[in-house]
Design a protein around this motif. Structure first.
Motif, PDB file in Angstrom:
ATOM      1  N   GLN A 113     -46.141  35.960  25.612  1.00  0.00           N
ATOM      2  CA  GLN A 113     -45.194  35.256  24.748  1.00  0.00           C
ATOM      3  C   GLN A 113     -45.482  35.557  23.279  1.00  0.00           C
ATOM      4  OE1 GLN A 113     -44.786  31.038  25.844  1.00  0.00           O
ATOM      5  NE2 GLN A 113     -45.479  31.628  27.882  1.00  0.00           N
ATOM      6  N   ARG A 114     -46.742  35.611  22.924  1.00  0.00           N
ATOM      7  CA  ARG A 114     -47.156  35.915  21.551  1.00  0.00           C
ATOM      8  C   ARG A 114     -46.732  37.344  21.165  1.00  0.00           C
ATOM      9  NH1 ARG A 114     -48.293  33.669  16.823  1.00  0.00           N
ATOM     10  NH2 ARG A 114     -49.789  34.909  15.698  1.00  0.00           N
ATOM     11  N   LEU A 115     -46.903  38.279  22.075  1.00  0.00           N
ATOM     12  CA  LEU A 115     -46.481  39.660  21.826  1.00  0.00           C
ATOM     13  C   LEU A 115     -44.992  39.708  21.506  1.00  0.00           C
ATOM     14  CD1 LEU A 115     -46.811  42.762  21.805  1.00  0.00           C
ATOM     15  CD2 LEU A 115     -46.452  42.686  24.290  1.00  0.00           C
ATOM     16  N   PHE A 116     -44.189  39.052  22.329  1.00  0.00           N
ATOM     17  CA  PHE A 116     -42.750  39.051  22.079  1.00  0.00           C
ATOM     18  C   PHE A 116     -42.434  38.446  20.717  1.00  0.00           C
ATOM     19  CE2 PHE A 116     -42.122  39.261  26.853  1.00  0.00           C
ATOM     20  CZ  PHE A 116     -41.647  40.552  26.828  1.00  0.00           C
ATOM     21  N   CYS A 117     -43.077  37.347  20.390  1.00  0.00           N
ATOM     22  CA  CYS A 117     -42.843  36.712  19.088  1.00  0.00           C
ATOM     23  C   CYS A 117     -43.234  37.636  17.944  1.00  0.00           C
ATOM     24  CB  CYS A 117     -43.606  35.392  18.995  1.00  0.00           C
ATOM     25  SG  CYS A 117     -42.915  34.110  20.044  1.00  0.00           S
ATOM     26  N   GLU A 118     -44.354  38.348  18.072  1.00  0.00           N
ATOM     27  CA  GLU A 118     -44.780  39.281  17.037  1.00  0.00           C
ATOM     28  C   GLU A 118     -43.822  40.467  16.894  1.00  0.00           C
ATOM     29  OE1 GLU A 118     -48.883  40.284  17.759  1.00  0.00           O
ATOM     30  OE2 GLU A 118     -49.537  38.236  17.341  1.00  0.00           O
ATOM     31  N   LEU A 119     -43.132  40.794  17.977  1.00  0.00           N
ATOM     32  CA  LEU A 119     -42.137  41.865  17.928  1.00  0.00           C
ATOM     33  C   LEU A 119     -40.798  41.375  17.373  1.00  0.00           C
ATOM     34  CD1 LEU A 119     -42.825  43.626  21.356  1.00  0.00           C
ATOM     35  CD2 LEU A 119     -43.407  44.471  19.058  1.00  0.00           C
ATOM     36  N   ALA A 132     -31.543  45.800  25.672  1.00  0.00           N
ATOM     37  CA  ALA A 132     -31.148  44.500  26.218  1.00  0.00           C
ATOM     38  C   ALA A 132     -30.533  43.587  25.154  1.00  0.00           C
ATOM     39  CB  ALA A 132     -32.342  43.816  26.855  1.00  0.00           C
ATOM     40  N   GLY A 133     -30.593  44.001  23.886  1.00  0.00           N
ATOM     41  CA  GLY A 133     -30.041  43.182  22.816  1.00  0.00           C
ATOM     42  C   GLY A 133     -31.004  42.140  22.281  1.00  0.00           C
ATOM     43  N   ALA A 134     -32.284  42.293  22.581  1.00  0.00           N
ATOM     44  CA  ALA A 134     -33.288  41.334  22.120  1.00  0.00           C
ATOM     45  C   ALA A 134     -33.856  41.719  20.761  1.00  0.00           C
ATOM     46  CB  ALA A 134     -34.421  41.211  23.135  1.00  0.00           C
ATOM     47  N   LEU A 135     -33.745  42.970  20.402  1.00  0.00           N
ATOM     48  CA  LEU A 135     -34.233  43.496  19.128  1.00  0.00           C
ATOM     49  C   LEU A 135     -33.111  44.269  18.458  1.00  0.00           C
ATOM     50  CD1 LEU A 135     -37.757  45.135  19.549  1.00  0.00           C
ATOM     51  CD2 LEU A 135     -37.151  43.250  18.075  1.00  0.00           C
ATOM     52  N   TRP A 136     -33.015  44.124  17.153  1.00  0.00           N
ATOM     53  CA  TRP A 136     -31.942  44.827  16.454  1.00  0.00           C
ATOM     54  C   TRP A 136     -32.452  46.004  15.651  1.00  0.00           C
ATOM     55  CZ3 TRP A 136     -27.672  43.489  18.531  1.00  0.00           C
ATOM     56  CH2 TRP A 136     -27.522  42.210  19.044  1.00  0.00           C
ATOM     57  N   LEU A 137     -33.686  45.954  15.203  1.00  0.00           N
ATOM     58  CA  LEU A 137     -34.208  47.043  14.354  1.00  0.00           C
ATOM     59  C   LEU A 137     -35.162  47.920  15.122  1.00  0.00           C
ATOM     60  CD1 LEU A 137     -34.814  44.997  11.141  1.00  0.00           C
ATOM     61  CD2 LEU A 137     -32.868  46.433  11.657  1.00  0.00           C
TER      62      LEU A 137
END
Length: 103
Positions: free
Chosen positions: A28-34, A98-103
């Motif tokens: 979860q922390r990894l995803f938040c940091e990304l 998947a549309g979770a990240l834009w940059l």
């Protein structure tokens, strides 16, 4: 199984977790940091958590170690798979697709 599938499709990144699991926290922390805000479903805090855990075991084909991660509604796997994708440079493109990240 239907509940897991519906929850997994509700957001670009969905994590089925256990609140006391350090590996769940790390993912979860990894995803938040990304820059990704995953939907997190704590199996040990959900009244239907055991039912969802059994459904995840069927999907994975064995006892499902927490966390179990879905990206774009598709099963990706557990911590080892997420970390392998990240270290191999393949997680960010998957998250973008998947549309979770834009940059």
């Amino acid at each position: 199984m239907d509940r897991v599938a519906k929850l997994a499709a509700q957001k670009a990144v969905v994590v089925f977790s256990v609140s006391s699991c350090c590996m769940c926290h790390a993912v979860q922390r990894l995803f938040c940091e990304l820059g990704v805000s995953p939907a997190v479903h704590e199996l040990d805090k959900d009244p239907r958590g055991r039912e969802m855990e059994r459904a995840l075991e069927k999907l994975v084909g064995r006892r499902a170690p927490a966390p179990v991660v879905f990206v774009g509604g598709e099963l990706v796997g557990s911590t080892d798979r997420i970390m392998a994708l990240h270290l191999g440079g393949k997680l960010k493109p998957l998250l973008r697709q998947a549309g979770a990240l834009w940059l």
